[in-house]
Design a protein around this motif. Sequence first.
Motif, mmCIF file in Angstrom:
data_model
loop_
_atom_site.group_PDB
_atom_site.id
_atom_site.type_symbol
_atom_site.label_atom_id
_atom_site.label_comp_id
_atom_site.label_asym_id
_atom_site.label_seq_id
_atom_site.Cartn_x
_atom_site.Cartn_y
_atom_site.Cartn_z
ATOM 1 N N GLN A 374 52.754 0.098 -11.870
ATOM 2 C CA GLN A 374 53.064 -1.334 -11.856
ATOM 3 C C GLN A 374 52.422 -2.052 -13.038
ATOM 4 O O GLN A 374 53.016 -2.993 -13.592
ATOM 5 C CB GLN A 374 52.586 -1.966 -10.537
ATOM 6 N N GLN A 378 54.819 -4.268 -15.362
ATOM 7 C CA GLN A 378 54.676 -5.718 -15.197
ATOM 8 C C GLN A 378 53.752 -6.279 -16.285
ATOM 9 O O GLN A 378 52.606 -6.659 -16.025
ATOM 10 C CB GLN A 378 54.099 -6.022 -13.803
ATOM 11 N N LYS A 380 53.560 -9.132 -17.940
ATOM 12 C CA LYS A 380 53.065 -10.496 -17.754
ATOM 13 C C LYS A 380 51.961 -10.541 -16.708
ATOM 14 O O LYS A 380 50.924 -11.200 -16.913
ATOM 15 C CB LYS A 380 54.217 -11.420 -17.364
ATOM 16 N N ALA A 381 52.173 -9.843 -15.591
ATOM 17 C CA ALA A 381 51.150 -9.807 -14.547
ATOM 18 C C ALA A 381 49.897 -9.101 -15.058
ATOM 19 O O ALA A 381 48.768 -9.508 -14.756
ATOM 20 C CB ALA A 381 51.689 -9.099 -13.307
ATOM 21 N N GLN A 382 50.085 -8.038 -15.862
ATOM 22 C CA GLN A 382 48.945 -7.318 -16.419
ATOM 23 C C GLN A 382 48.137 -8.225 -17.345
ATOM 24 O O GLN A 382 46.896 -8.249 -17.273
ATOM 25 C CB GLN A 382 49.420 -6.086 -17.189
ATOM 26 N N GLU A 495 60.595 -8.309 -4.723
ATOM 27 C CA GLU A 495 60.077 -8.712 -6.030
ATOM 28 C C GLU A 495 58.570 -8.488 -6.094
ATOM 29 O O GLU A 495 57.844 -8.746 -5.128
ATOM 30 C CB GLU A 495 60.392 -10.198 -6.259
ATOM 31 N N PHE A 496 58.076 -8.003 -7.255
ATOM 32 C CA PHE A 496 56.637 -7.858 -7.471
ATOM 33 C C PHE A 496 56.099 -9.202 -7.930
ATOM 34 O O PHE A 496 56.360 -9.648 -9.043
ATOM 35 C CB PHE A 496 56.353 -6.782 -8.517
ATOM 36 N N ARG A 497 55.323 -9.856 -7.062
ATOM 37 C CA ARG A 497 54.832 -11.203 -7.370
ATOM 38 C C ARG A 497 53.457 -11.410 -6.737
ATOM 39 O O ARG A 497 53.348 -11.880 -5.597
ATOM 40 C CB ARG A 497 55.821 -12.251 -6.868
#
Length: 589
Positions: A374, A378, A380-382, A495-497
């Motif tokens: 992940q 991801q 942006k999340a990282q 969704e991953f959020r």
Amino acid sequence: MTAHVIPANWTTAFTPSSMLLVGAVLAIVYAVYRRALPKPIPGIPYVEESAKRLFGDLPRIAELQKVGRKPADLYIETARLTKSPISQVFFLPFKRPMVIVSDFREAQDLVTARCKDLERGAFNNETFGGVTPEHFISMNTSDPRFKVTRALTNDLMTPRFINEVSAPEIYSKMRHFVDLWRLKAQAADGRAFKAYEDLNFLSYDIITAAALGIDDSESETVQHLRSLHSDFHPRSPSEVPTEAEFGFPDFAPSDLMESLLTLAEAVGNSFTKPSPRLFHALNNLRPAMRKAWSDRKRILQQHIDNATARLNREGDNFKSTAALDYMVAREISSAKKEGRRPDLTSRRLHDILFVYLAAGQDTTHSVMTFLVKQLGAQPKAQSKLRQSLRDAYPSAAAECRQPMLSEILQAHVPYLEAFIEEVLRLNTPIAGVSQQTVRDITVLGHVIPRGTSLLFLNEGPSFHGPMHPVAEESRSESSQKHADATLGEWVDGAEFRPERWLRKPRGDGEEGNMVFDPKAGPFMTFSLGPRMCWGRRLAYLELRLVVTLLVWNFEFLPIPPKLDNWNTYDLLIHKPCSCLVRLRNALEA
């Protein structure tokens, strides 16, 4: 043409009495066949074709596997086909169906408010009992052995033990792992390389450090790193296409690690078999299993003997440095109080120690593999996570050093906790939580007979998408009573959020930074209620330390499309079929 002569006594064979006997036999066979067919619980939806087969839904599992899906998908697929929050599946002739509950609110009510109606049940106990019969994971709560066995582990999940004993060991092993991946990242030069086995060794190092207090010299990661330094002569990165995988030599696990993996695999395999008890009886005869049993007994007893000798030598000055030390000290103390000799070679002590090792290694490895996947998927999340860590440890960032253990333990990083929780929700290690009714109960308006297995899904409706409609009056009294306080569903659950787990602090004006809210929505990865996962505190600590140091040191780059694979497989634990990473030094970014 040759004439065929019919024996004179041929017609006498079909006398009225013999025909009556044949008819009776056929009638009995047919009656047994009908009796063996699945017997659906009235009113609960099911796949109709399955109820017409002796082996019910087992052929459907084979069909799913043919198209690359995992056996556990049967339960989600059944909930989808029946379009119901409660459904049933069939596996063996003469056996009761298993009831699937795919509604989080009802599952939460059953395992908390109505937990006295449930037990772990025979299937669970047989699955684990074939390898660890004297561990409380293989026992019903009502079993007289349960309380005594659980008492041996009372100290192991206290905040004091975790922070003072487990955390330093985990932090030390994690620092070596960063060195290993720094070496591999430099050699691969932006190309993807396999992470699956590296993370397997890391999870093993972490749990054996916490359980046995192993020295760094015994660490699988340290030995792997040494072998690369001395024996590995990598190809020039220019010889490997940018979009290709960069290869490193395999590293063989130690005898104890091989034993843990073999025995854990046996538990996983038994979970997919109609009769776990029969499977274990036959599987334990295999040479590989006999070797695993022998290595496990020999190596664990060596550690027990060493801990006992140190306790006897140091006396009142004895200080526990691992879980095993606490277990040995508690057994000696209990024996003294009860006026008996301490039993430090017992199957019970070995089983408790083994499950501590195996369960911690297997589940943590699963979560780590999905975490790094992940992180790469991801960006942006990282980036947001890395900045959150830099903000949380400003001195470490300014001095270009690693955050110290004391800094990590004292800090609260809401986005870090949210990121971990989101991976656990979306990529849960287990498909569901199984329990068994101890009396007739009513679930969503349907009477479930005593002795029926229930499976509460950890994925699918409620968790990864909207739940099926349920009439409020069909819910239990306790569920209706707490309707306003009960979590419902994640409508956007696919969704991953990570932000879904954050909220503004409650108080006047709703001012201040966002805080982590573990009760923001449906989550059952560690189960709920009295039989909630015993090791969850240690698991969260491990993941906080692992993610902090990985993201602090490395930027996880996207995997090339040709190599990116999100297919999974499962026995008892979900794991990805492929786990690759592409790394860049984040300290130089």
